[in-house]
Design an enzyme around this catalytic site. Structure first.
Site, PDB file in Angstrom:
ATOM      1  N   ASP A  39       0.813  -1.222   0.000  1.00 22.48           N
ATOM      2  CA  ASP A  39       0.000   0.000   0.000  1.00 22.48           C
ATOM      3  C   ASP A  39       0.849   1.276   0.000  1.00 22.48           C
ATOM      4  OD1 ASP A  39       0.979  -0.428   2.517  1.00 22.48           O
ATOM      5  OD2 ASP A  39      -0.915  -0.130   3.572  1.00 22.48           O
ATOM      6  N   LYS A  99       7.081   6.474  17.378  1.00 17.70           N
ATOM      7  CA  LYS A  99       6.282   7.668  17.650  1.00 17.70           C
ATOM      8  C   LYS A  99       6.980   8.630  18.627  1.00 17.70           C
ATOM      9  CE  LYS A  99       1.804   5.803  16.404  1.00 17.70           C
ATOM     10  NZ  LYS A  99       2.182   4.608  15.706  1.00 17.70           N
ATOM     11  N   ASP A 115       2.165   6.386   2.244  1.00 17.89           N
ATOM     12  CA  ASP A 115       1.702   5.124   2.808  1.00 17.89           C
ATOM     13  C   ASP A 115       0.171   5.257   2.884  1.00 17.89           C
ATOM     14  OD1 ASP A 115       0.866   3.187   4.545  1.00 17.89           O
ATOM     15  OD2 ASP A 115       2.142   3.794   6.204  1.00 17.89           O
TER      16      ASP A 115
END
Ligand code: GTP
Length: 362
Positions: free
Chosen positions: A107, A158, A216
């Site tokens: 993807d 993150k 993405d």
């Protein structure tokens, strides 16, 4: 060279559109998302793609068949989800041929230069190389720390603002030597969390900084972003034969118009918009930064902005659809309804009242 493409995810963040088709078949400038990757692999010297399929596997096999753009396609079928690592282990026999092989998240839309990536990998002599991409804010992703030789030292998931060791993130595109398969256990495995940290610790993992287009496709916003990037790369108005546009209608570049499309008087379409085959748009409509799947009908004076409309949906007159909203296949949005702010409408649903806050309508 061979490439394994991870093509078995559920695409949950793109429901309801992914309830009726796998994400890798979503249209992007009127071609399936994965077609763009196949073209690019074929142009970069890859001869065989191994598609690791699970969710809606048959739809993928039916669409691509045994070959596309001079690439041979082999399918590795899973009977349960194996994550991002398990499918590589499962397809081992199809991949090992004495050469390193590529592994790609299916993807991702990018113009990563696969040849340069593989050359870099061979020069460095590690067991695996990750393509890295620079982003302004890595806090949504994981940041990658490299040493002066390009070896991966660590991953910071993150990171908080200002705490990231770099602005480089994992692009979901890798080169593996066959020895990496020894690091992947059987079953469901995350390559990112269970394999890469071990390879990094052993000093056998390198990072290659890639440049250019990269998205993405996980959420509606990134799907729209990928559409915009592909359209601006194509430039102008890309169209198939056999569409009808009233002479008073305007098409703003970049835009893509499929065959059998009809556009009524005084409508303005684009920029950054893909209109699939057999879409009918009435008069006085405004459609901008959106993806319209095949067979959709849009009634007079309706507007669609930053939204995605599923196959054969019917948008009636004076409708307004905005801000990352998703309309499922065969849904009907009745006259005068406004839908804003990330609302998702399930397939075949009829909506007769406006929805002004984020919600999923079942
Ligand atoms: P979400 O459900 O919205 O997170 O989307 P996703 O299913 O695409 O998951 P994610 O973005 O984490 O997947 C990254 C890539 O791995 C995508 O190309 C998926 O198709 C693929 N993928 C995820 N899980 C599996 C799996 O179990 N098997 C295979 N073959 N591919 C997978």
């Amino acid at each position: 060279m061979k490439a394994l493409i991870l093509a078995g995810g559920f695409g949950t963040r793109l429901r309801p559109l992914s309830c009726t088709r796998p994400k890798l078949l979503f249209p992007l400038a009127n071609q399936a998302l994965l077609d763009w990757t196949f073209k690019s692999l074929s142009d970069n010297g890859v001869d065989t793609a191994v598609l690791a399929v699970n969710y809606m596997a048959e739809a993928i096999v039916r669409y691509f068949g045994p070959t596309k753009f001079d690439l041979g396609i082999i399918y590795s079928r899973e009977d349960r989800p194996l994550g991002t690592g398990g499918p590589i282990k499962k397809a081992a026999d199809l991949l090992i041929d004495g050469e390193p092989f590529l592994v790609l998240n299916g993807d991702i839309i990018s113009d990563v230069d696969y040849r340069s990536l593989v050359e870099y990998h061979k020069k460095k002599g590690g067991l695996a190389t990750i393509a890295l991409i620079q982003v302004p804010d890595p806090s949504r992703y994981g940041s990658v720390e490299l040493d002066g030789e390009g070896r991966v030292l660590s991953f910071v998931e993150k990171p908080e603002l200002g705490m990231a060791p770099s602005n480089l993130i994992n692009a979901g595109i890798y080169v593996f030597e066959k020895e990496v398969l020894d690091y992947i256990p059987e079953g469901k495995v995350s390559t990112e969390n269970e394999v890469f940290p071990i390879l990094a610790k052993e000093g056998k993992l390198y990072g290659y900084e890639a440049h250019g287009m990269w998205v993405d496709i996980g959420v509606p916003e990134s799907y729209l972003e990928a559409n915009k990037m592909i359209l601006s790369k194509l430039g102008g108005i890309t169209s198939s034969n056999g569409y009808e546009v009233d002479e008073s209608a305007e098409i703003l570049e970049p835009c893509c118009i499929g065959s059998g499309v009809a556009i009524g008087s005084n409508s303005v379409i684009g920029p950054d918009t893909s209109i699939s085959d057999h879409v009918h748009i009435g008069q006085g409509c405004r459609i901008e930064n959106s993806i319209i799947f095949p067979g959709v009908t849009i009634g007079d004076y309706s507007s669609v902005k930053n939204a995605i409309i599923g196959e054969n949906a019917s948008i009636e007159r004076w409708v307004k659809i905005e801000s990352g909203s998703l309309i499922g296949d065969y849904a009907t949005i009745s006259d005068g309804v406004t839908i804003t702010q990330g609302v998702s409408i399930c397939p075949s649903k009829t909506v007769t009242e406006s929805i002004l806050s984020p919600r999923q309508v079942m």
